[in-house]
Scaffold this motif. Structure first.
Motif, PDB file in Angstrom:
ATOM      1  N   GLY A 275      -8.755  -4.937  -1.902  1.00  0.00           N
ATOM      2  CA  GLY A 275      -8.314  -3.635  -2.381  1.00  0.00           C
ATOM      3  C   GLY A 275      -6.866  -3.686  -2.782  1.00  0.00           C
ATOM      4  N   ALA A 276      -6.235  -2.520  -2.823  1.00  0.00           N
ATOM      5  CA  ALA A 276      -4.877  -2.429  -3.328  1.00  0.00           C
ATOM      6  C   ALA A 276      -3.879  -3.203  -2.465  1.00  0.00           C
ATOM      7  CB  ALA A 276      -4.457  -0.962  -3.419  1.00  0.00           C
ATOM      8  N   GLU A 277      -4.084  -3.224  -1.161  1.00  0.00           N
ATOM      9  CA  GLU A 277      -3.120  -3.880  -0.276  1.00  0.00           C
ATOM     10  C   GLU A 277      -3.356  -5.387  -0.164  1.00  0.00           C
ATOM     11  OE1 GLU A 277      -0.959  -2.790   3.886  1.00  0.00           O
ATOM     12  OE2 GLU A 277      -3.153  -2.704   3.912  1.00  0.00           O
ATOM     13  N   LEU A 278      -4.622  -5.805  -0.224  1.00  0.00           N
ATOM     14  CA  LEU A 278      -4.950  -7.214   0.011  1.00  0.00           C
ATOM     15  C   LEU A 278      -6.184  -7.592  -0.797  1.00  0.00           C
ATOM     16  CD1 LEU A 278      -4.103  -9.603   2.019  1.00  0.00           C
ATOM     17  CD2 LEU A 278      -6.101  -8.909   3.331  1.00  0.00           C
TER      18      LEU A 278
ATOM     19  N   SER B 121       0.828  -1.208   0.000  1.00  0.00           N
ATOM     20  CA  SER B 121       0.000   0.000   0.000  1.00  0.00           C
ATOM     21  C   SER B 121       0.866   1.264   0.000  1.00  0.00           C
ATOM     22  CB  SER B 121      -0.907   0.001   1.228  1.00  0.00           C
ATOM     23  OG  SER B 121      -1.752   1.128   1.222  1.00  0.00           O
ATOM     24  N   ALA B 122       0.356   2.287  -0.654  1.00  0.00           N
ATOM     25  CA  ALA B 122       1.016   3.599  -0.653  1.00  0.00           C
ATOM     26  C   ALA B 122      -0.026   4.652  -1.016  1.00  0.00           C
ATOM     27  CB  ALA B 122       2.178   3.627  -1.644  1.00  0.00           C
TER      28      ALA B 122
ATOM     29  N   PHE C 145       4.735  -8.645 -10.694  1.00  0.00           N
ATOM     30  CA  PHE C 145       4.568  -7.495  -9.807  1.00  0.00           C
ATOM     31  C   PHE C 145       5.558  -7.629  -8.641  1.00  0.00           C
ATOM     32  CE2 PHE C 145       0.632  -8.082 -12.062  1.00  0.00           C
ATOM     33  CZ  PHE C 145       0.175  -6.794 -12.342  1.00  0.00           C
ATOM     34  N   PRO C 146       6.806  -7.195  -8.816  1.00  0.00           N
ATOM     35  CA  PRO C 146       7.796  -7.312  -7.740  1.00  0.00           C
ATOM     36  C   PRO C 146       7.293  -6.669  -6.448  1.00  0.00           C
ATOM     37  CG  PRO C 146       8.856  -6.680  -9.783  1.00  0.00           C
ATOM     38  CD  PRO C 146       7.376  -6.610 -10.037  1.00  0.00           C
ATOM     39  N   GLY C 147       7.452  -7.416  -5.362  1.00  0.00           N
ATOM     40  CA  GLY C 147       6.962  -6.953  -4.068  1.00  0.00           C
ATOM     41  C   GLY C 147       5.673  -7.610  -3.651  1.00  0.00           C
TER      42      GLY C 147
ATOM     43  N   LYS D 232       4.624   6.315  -6.824  1.00  0.00           N
ATOM     44  CA  LYS D 232       5.559   5.858  -7.842  1.00  0.00           C
ATOM     45  C   LYS D 232       6.684   5.029  -7.223  1.00  0.00           C
ATOM     46  CE  LYS D 232       8.224   7.202 -11.880  1.00  0.00           C
ATOM     47  NZ  LYS D 232       8.641   8.276 -12.785  1.00  0.00           N
ATOM     48  N   ASN D 233       6.876   3.840  -7.813  1.00  0.00           N
ATOM     49  CA  ASN D 233       7.908   2.891  -7.384  1.00  0.00           C
ATOM     50  C   ASN D 233       7.678   2.351  -5.962  1.00  0.00           C
ATOM     51  OD1 ASN D 233       9.293   3.234  -9.857  1.00  0.00           O
ATOM     52  ND2 ASN D 233      10.380   5.026  -9.039  1.00  0.00           N
ATOM     53  N   LYS D 234       6.478   2.578  -5.447  1.00  0.00           N
ATOM     54  CA  LYS D 234       6.150   2.087  -4.096  1.00  0.00           C
ATOM     55  C   LYS D 234       4.928   1.161  -4.111  1.00  0.00           C
ATOM     56  CE  LYS D 234       7.769   6.392  -1.965  1.00  0.00           C
ATOM     57  NZ  LYS D 234       7.338   7.587  -1.189  1.00  0.00           N
ATOM     58  N   LEU D 235       3.850   1.619  -4.754  1.00  0.00           N
ATOM     59  CA  LEU D 235       2.587   0.879  -4.725  1.00  0.00           C
ATOM     60  C   LEU D 235       2.682  -0.403  -5.542  1.00  0.00           C
ATOM     61  CD1 LEU D 235      -0.502   0.763  -4.034  1.00  0.00           C
ATOM     62  CD2 LEU D 235      -0.892   1.999  -6.189  1.00  0.00           C
TER      63      LEU D 235
END
Length: 414
Positions: free
Chosen positions: A278-281, A229-230, A314-316, A236-239
């Protein structure tokens, strides 16, 4: 049946029972999953007592147990008839208005509360075989609930006949009405010692003549996709968006095979049934089905490989993949107890029908009961178009199923 003048009660019973909302809830953690299922179960206990069955009871888990006493001293296996009271979460069961269409003429049945809901022989070819029968439908706003209140009505009708005709010789018969079959929990809390039966039959099938002694083996798979999540304004480069990972994963699934909409007969499938997050899970639930139990692991390995491929884009991102056994093919048990299917086939023949053994592309309480020590094939009731507003049932099919139950009671004793 020994009395051709018997006035069947199946139609009246079904039309009364479907008006009680008994929809089960797959996301509930209670037993039963919805308390309202007991509303019908309490009615059934009173109906059983009204026909002379003295030990009918509803337990705290939502099961109705009752006994039709033996009419002979001859030692015989204890027979069980089983049906479920709940209706599918796929379509509303609130405010069902059953309609009896007498002497069906083969024309389209346009349901009055929603004229866009049309039951036709084009979409339901079996209806062509039921011209002249009395057909029961809902009104267009709900499912009917013949799955499986038709089975409940059949068992009640057979019980009434046997209680009124003690000259019909049979051993002890146990009745079991279950909750939560539609969400795969129908026998989770059955007390098998209390039930005390040796062989069983569920009344939860479709077309006349069909006898079901084989069903899917089934697993469930729960996938959890973890993103990062971000704040979207500074992402950018985080989410790492878990919903996009999920979309990529589902997009990798084959479009022309391996799904319910592209398979039939003995073909298995993998089917996503629920997604949320959602975006995180993001979470996705699948059902895995095949007639060969060993194939389940192959389907699951293939599914996890697709998930790995998607997550790798999707790295990460990372994932969890959890498999849960649901039920197994009853044929694995019934093959070792051939007399159970043979009894049923003889009952069909005595009713004037030619039994046709078929496989269920689904499961019943009987599949799990078979692995709990009660071999338990499935008998037709005429319920068709199930889990939808186009659901219908033939009264004459239900009456034939009642006759089969009565013949079974005698055959098992013979």
């Amino acid at each position: 049946m020994t009395n051709s003048d018997y006035k069947h009660s199946v139609a009246e019973r079904l039309m009364r029972y479907v008006q009680v909302d008994t929809q089960s809830d797959p996301y509930s953690g209670t037993q039963p999953s919805t308390e309202k299922q007991k509303d019908l179960s309490r009615i059934l206990v009173e109906d059983l007592k009204a026909i002379g069955i003295t030990d009918a009871e509803l337990d705290e888990h939502g099961y109705v147990y009752a006994t039709i006493p033996a009419t002979t001293d001859k030692k015989a296996p204890v027979l069980c008839f089983c049906a479920h009271v709940d209706t599918s979460p796929d379509s509303s069961g609130t405010g069902v208005k059953p309609i009896l269409h007498k002497n069906y003429d083969g024309k389209d049945i346009v349901l009055p509360d929603d004229n866009s809901i049309v039951i036709s022989t084009t979409n339901h070819p079996y209806l062509k075989q039921r011209i002249g029968d009395d057909i029961i439908t809902a009104s267009g706003l709900t499912l009917l609930g013949a799955d499986d209140k038709a089975g409940v009505a059949v068992i009640m009708d057979a019980a009434q006949y046997l209680m009124e005709h003690p000259e019909v010789l049979h051993g002890k018969i146990r009745i079991l009405f279950t909750p939560d079959e539609e969400i795969g929990r129908g026998v989770n809390a059955v007390d098998m010692d209390k039930l005390g039966a040796d062989i069983g039959y569920t009344l939860d099938g479709g077309e006349r003549n069909h006898l079901e002694g084989e069903n899917f083996s089934a697993d469930g798979v729960h996938v959890v996709i973890h993103g990062v999540s971000a704040h979207p304004g500074y992402a950018k480069n985080k989410l790492v968006n878990a919903t996009k990972v999920a979309a990529a994963f589902l997009d990798l699934m084959p479009k022309n095979e391996w799904s319910p909409e592209t398979t039939n007969g003995k073909q298995g499938f993998v089917h996503p049934v629920h997604i949320e997050g959602g975006a995180e899970l993001t979470k996705i639930d699948f059902i895995i089905r095949d007639f060969e139990t060993a194939m389940l692991q192959e389907h699951e390995s293939r599914l996890e490989a697709l998930l790995k491929d998607a997550v790798a884009q999707f790295p990460g991102a990372r994932y969890e993949f959890v498999v849960k056994e649901q039920y197994r093919n009853m044929k694995e048990i019934l093959d070792h107890r051939p007399e159970v299917m043979n009894y049923a086939e003889e009952a069909y023949r005595r009713t004037g029908l030619q039994p046709e053994r078929i496989s269920i592309r689904g499961g019943t309480d009987g599949s799990r009961l078979s692995f709990m020590g009660l071999p338990c094939p499935n008998i037709f009731t005429g319920e068709m178009g199930i889990h939808s507003k186009q659901e219908y049932v033939s009264v004459q099919d239900m009456e034939k199923a009642t006759e089969i139950c009565i013949h079974l009671a005698q055959i098992v004793t013979e």
